[in-house]
Design a protein around this motif. Structure first.
Motif, PDB file in Angstrom:
ATOM      1  N   LEU A 254     -72.398 -31.932 -86.128  1.00 26.69           N
ATOM      2  CA  LEU A 254     -70.932 -31.848 -85.815  1.00 26.69           C
ATOM      3  C   LEU A 254     -70.964 -31.019 -84.521  1.00 26.69           C
ATOM      4  CD1 LEU A 254     -69.587 -30.759 -89.332  1.00 26.69           C
ATOM      5  CD2 LEU A 254     -69.762 -33.168 -88.161  1.00 26.69           C
ATOM      6  N   SER A 255     -69.467 -31.086 -83.832  1.00 25.51           N
ATOM      7  CA  SER A 255     -69.378 -30.238 -82.829  1.00 25.51           C
ATOM      8  C   SER A 255     -68.999 -28.943 -83.250  1.00 25.51           C
ATOM      9  CB  SER A 255     -67.892 -30.966 -82.090  1.00 25.51           C
ATOM     10  OG  SER A 255     -66.680 -30.681 -82.991  1.00 25.51           O
ATOM     11  N   GLY A 256     -68.889 -28.017 -82.280  1.00 30.37           N
ATOM     12  CA  GLY A 256     -68.569 -26.735 -82.702  1.00 30.37           C
ATOM     13  C   GLY A 256     -67.230 -26.445 -83.741  1.00 30.37           C
ATOM     14  N   GLY A 257     -66.201 -27.077 -83.141  1.00 26.97           N
ATOM     15  CA  GLY A 257     -64.913 -27.352 -83.746  1.00 26.97           C
ATOM     16  C   GLY A 257     -65.126 -27.730 -85.413  1.00 26.97           C
ATOM     17  N   GLU A 258     -65.652 -28.731 -85.163  1.00 27.59           N
ATOM     18  CA  GLU A 258     -65.781 -29.491 -86.419  1.00 27.59           C
ATOM     19  C   GLU A 258     -66.689 -28.524 -87.696  1.00 27.59           C
ATOM     20  OE1 GLU A 258     -65.617 -33.901 -84.827  1.00 27.59           O
ATOM     21  OE2 GLU A 258     -67.659 -32.944 -85.112  1.00 27.59           O
ATOM     22  N   GLN A 259     -67.737 -27.882 -87.218  1.00 28.00           N
ATOM     23  CA  GLN A 259     -68.336 -27.053 -87.972  1.00 28.00           C
ATOM     24  C   GLN A 259     -67.530 -25.815 -88.261  1.00 28.00           C
ATOM     25  OE1 GLN A 259     -72.352 -25.646 -86.006  1.00 28.00           O
ATOM     26  NE2 GLN A 259     -73.035 -27.819 -85.859  1.00 28.00           N
ATOM     27  N   GLN A 260     -66.824 -25.432 -87.521  1.00 30.77           N
ATOM     28  CA  GLN A 260     -65.916 -24.164 -87.788  1.00 30.77           C
ATOM     29  C   GLN A 260     -64.943 -24.739 -88.842  1.00 30.77           C
ATOM     30  OE1 GLN A 260     -65.660 -20.653 -86.597  1.00 30.77           O
ATOM     31  NE2 GLN A 260     -64.918 -20.895 -88.715  1.00 30.77           N
ATOM     32  N   MET A 261     -64.353 -25.893 -88.863  1.00 29.98           N
ATOM     33  CA  MET A 261     -63.651 -26.454 -89.939  1.00 29.98           C
ATOM     34  C   MET A 261     -64.216 -26.518 -91.127  1.00 29.98           C
ATOM     35  SD  MET A 261     -61.821 -29.650 -87.589  1.00 29.98           S
ATOM     36  CE  MET A 261     -60.763 -29.196 -86.282  1.00 29.98           C
ATOM     37  N   LEU A 262     -65.732 -27.115 -91.323  1.00 35.69           N
ATOM     38  CA  LEU A 262     -66.361 -27.100 -92.198  1.00 35.69           C
ATOM     39  C   LEU A 262     -66.654 -25.889 -92.963  1.00 35.69           C
ATOM     40  CD1 LEU A 262     -68.156 -29.047 -94.172  1.00 35.69           C
ATOM     41  CD2 LEU A 262     -69.969 -28.727 -92.522  1.00 35.69           C
ATOM     42  N   ALA A 263     -66.868 -24.738 -92.085  1.00 36.32           N
ATOM     43  CA  ALA A 263     -67.014 -23.403 -92.684  1.00 36.32           C
ATOM     44  C   ALA A 263     -65.826 -22.808 -93.428  1.00 36.32           C
ATOM     45  CB  ALA A 263     -67.411 -22.324 -91.529  1.00 36.32           C
ATOM     46  N   ILE A 264     -64.694 -23.030 -92.866  1.00 39.49           N
ATOM     47  CA  ILE A 264     -63.490 -22.738 -93.506  1.00 39.49           C
ATOM     48  C   ILE A 264     -63.276 -23.480 -94.745  1.00 39.49           C
ATOM     49  CG2 ILE A 264     -60.981 -22.704 -93.322  1.00 39.49           C
ATOM     50  CD1 ILE A 264     -61.268 -22.292 -90.371  1.00 39.49           C
ATOM     51  N   GLY A 265     -63.720 -24.763 -94.721  1.00 34.43           N
ATOM     52  CA  GLY A 265     -63.534 -25.695 -95.765  1.00 34.43           C
ATOM     53  C   GLY A 265     -64.405 -25.306 -96.885  1.00 34.43           C
ATOM     54  N   ARG A 266     -65.702 -24.950 -96.709  1.00 33.53           N
ATOM     55  CA  ARG A 266     -66.609 -24.480 -97.495  1.00 33.53           C
ATOM     56  C   ARG A 266     -65.889 -23.344 -98.317  1.00 33.53           C
ATOM     57  NH1 ARG A 266     -72.216 -23.071 -94.900  1.00 33.53           N
ATOM     58  NH2 ARG A 266     -70.983 -21.302 -94.199  1.00 33.53           N
ATOM     59  N   GLY A 267     -65.480 -22.594 -97.472  1.00 35.76           N
ATOM     60  CA  GLY A 267     -64.839 -21.120 -98.127  1.00 35.76           C
ATOM     61  C   GLY A 267     -63.646 -21.569 -99.036  1.00 35.76           C
ATOM     62  N   LEU A 268     -62.908 -22.345 -98.833  1.00 34.29           N
ATOM     63  CA  LEU A 268     -61.686 -22.696 -99.665  1.00 34.29           C
ATOM     64  C   LEU A 268     -62.208 -23.357-101.038  1.00 34.29           C
ATOM     65  CD1 LEU A 268     -59.158 -24.452 -97.028  1.00 34.29           C
ATOM     66  CD2 LEU A 268     -59.233 -22.181 -98.067  1.00 34.29           C
ATOM     67  N   MET A 269     -63.326 -24.007-100.948  1.00 35.09           N
ATOM     68  CA  MET A 269     -63.995 -24.620-102.201  1.00 35.09           C
ATOM     69  C   MET A 269     -64.090 -23.651-103.448  1.00 35.09           C
ATOM     70  SD  MET A 269     -63.915 -27.858-101.462  1.00 35.09           S
ATOM     71  CE  MET A 269     -64.992 -28.329-103.220  1.00 35.09           C
ATOM     72  N   ALA A 270     -64.462 -22.338-102.879  1.00 31.79           N
ATOM     73  CA  ALA A 270     -64.508 -21.471-103.915  1.00 31.79           C
ATOM     74  C   ALA A 270     -63.012 -20.851-104.455  1.00 31.79           C
ATOM     75  CB  ALA A 270     -65.286 -20.128-103.278  1.00 31.79           C
ATOM     76  N   ARG A 271     -62.044 -21.470-104.254  1.00 35.59           N
ATOM     77  CA  ARG A 271     -60.710 -20.903-104.486  1.00 35.59           C
ATOM     78  C   ARG A 271     -60.351 -19.617-104.142  1.00 35.59           C
ATOM     79  NH1 ARG A 271     -58.569 -24.486-109.968  1.00 35.59           N
ATOM     80  NH2 ARG A 271     -58.401 -26.385-108.989  1.00 35.59           N
ATOM     81  N   PRO A 272     -60.323 -19.098-103.056  1.00 39.10           N
ATOM     82  CA  PRO A 272     -60.407 -17.632-102.871  1.00 39.10           C
ATOM     83  C   PRO A 272     -58.873 -17.300-102.992  1.00 39.10           C
ATOM     84  CG  PRO A 272     -59.976 -19.146-100.795  1.00 39.10           C
ATOM     85  CD  PRO A 272     -60.709 -19.833-101.934  1.00 39.10           C
ATOM     86  N   LYS A 273     -58.662 -15.896-103.508  1.00 35.28           N
ATOM     87  CA  LYS A 273     -57.486 -15.287-103.498  1.00 35.28           C
ATOM     88  C   LYS A 273     -57.193 -14.569-102.172  1.00 35.28           C
ATOM     89  CE  LYS A 273     -57.871 -14.928-108.373  1.00 35.28           C
ATOM     90  NZ  LYS A 273     -58.036 -14.097-109.642  1.00 35.28           N
ATOM     91  N   LEU A 274     -58.409 -14.131-101.741  1.00 35.14           N
ATOM     92  CA  LEU A 274     -58.483 -13.348-100.504  1.00 35.14           C
ATOM     93  C   LEU A 274     -59.595 -13.849 -99.490  1.00 35.14           C
ATOM     94  CD1 LEU A 274     -57.753 -11.272 -98.505  1.00 35.14           C
ATOM     95  CD2 LEU A 274     -59.070  -9.594 -99.562  1.00 35.14           C
TER      96      LEU A 274
END
Length: 234
Positions: free
Chosen positions: A135-155
């Motif tokens: 993936l491009s750098g931007g797509e990898q950043q999107m994936l990193a954020i998406g992966r974080g969201l998969m844990a259902r964060p409150k913070l």
């Protein structure tokens, strides 16, 4: 929601964090601003217990998490997206997202949240079976954020989400961060693009050589002459 008191972190003789105290209220976007070496990343790493604290306390929803393990902190809803993306390059986009939900057992909920990540980041849906390392750098950043969201964060702790991205992608990432916040996720943002970070924030803290030297609303800090001079290019 989050209360940090007299936090201190040292690397040998180097005092990286020197007794900082701050709080994050539910629903806020808080920006932590400072130059390289100010201690921003160290602060986030100590909150999620990736690195050891020398002293101080961290409370999350009135529960003392100062010495709680990183995986337990994730289960409680405090999720850290580190700088540098750090995706699993030899795994697909889908596999990276599924790893983000490793603490969960609710298959239907995981599938629903994955679909929501694909709504936020349509490019990830197009590349679902592609290896993350391609993936491009931007797509990898999107994936990193998406992966974080998969844990259902409150913070959600976000460390330098715009680093190394083209300006048009920076705007997109910040727009998505705002959308995530509107959906009920509180955000603590570390970001070198001080203007954009403060423009987005309810409140901000200025960190300098391991100490908080100024705090205020995002608007107050953007218009502060000293902050303008030091961090906003005049």
């Amino acid at each position: 929601m989050l209360k940090v008191s007299d936090l201190r972190v040292s690397y040998g003789a180097i005092k990286a964090i020197q007794g900082i105290s701050f709080d994050v209220k539910e629903g806020e976007i808080i920006s932590l601003i400072g130059s390289n070496g100010a201690g921003k990343t160290t602060t986030l790493q100590s909150l999620s217990n990736i690195i050891q604290k020398e002293s101080g306390s961290v409370f999350f929803y009135d529960k003392d998490i100062t010495k709680v393990s990183s995986d337990e902190i994730v289960k409680m809803g405090l999720v850290h997206v580190p700088e540098g993306r750090r995706v699993f390059s030899n795994m697909t986009v889908k596999e990276n997202l599924d790893i983000g939900a490793y603490t969960r057992k609710d298959k239907d909920g995981i599938r629903k949240d994955r679909d929501r990540v694909f709504e936020l980041f349509p490019r990830l849906a197009e590349r679902m079976k592609q290896y993350a390392g391609t993936l491009s750098g931007g797509e990898q950043q999107m994936l990193a954020i998406g992966r974080g969201l998969m844990a259902r964060p409150k913070l959600l702790l976000l460390d330098e989400p715009s680093m190394g991205l083209a300006p048009i992608l920076v705007d997109e990432i910040f727009s998505i961060v705002k959308s995530i916040n509107r959906e009920g996720v509180t955000i603590l943002l570390v970001e070198q693009n001080a203007f954009k970070a403060l423009a987005l924030a309810n409140r901000g803290y200025i960190l300098e050589t391991g100490k908080i030297i100024k705090t205020g609303t995002g608007e107050e800090l953007v218009n502060d002459p000293a902050v303008k001079s030091a961090y906003l290019g005049g």
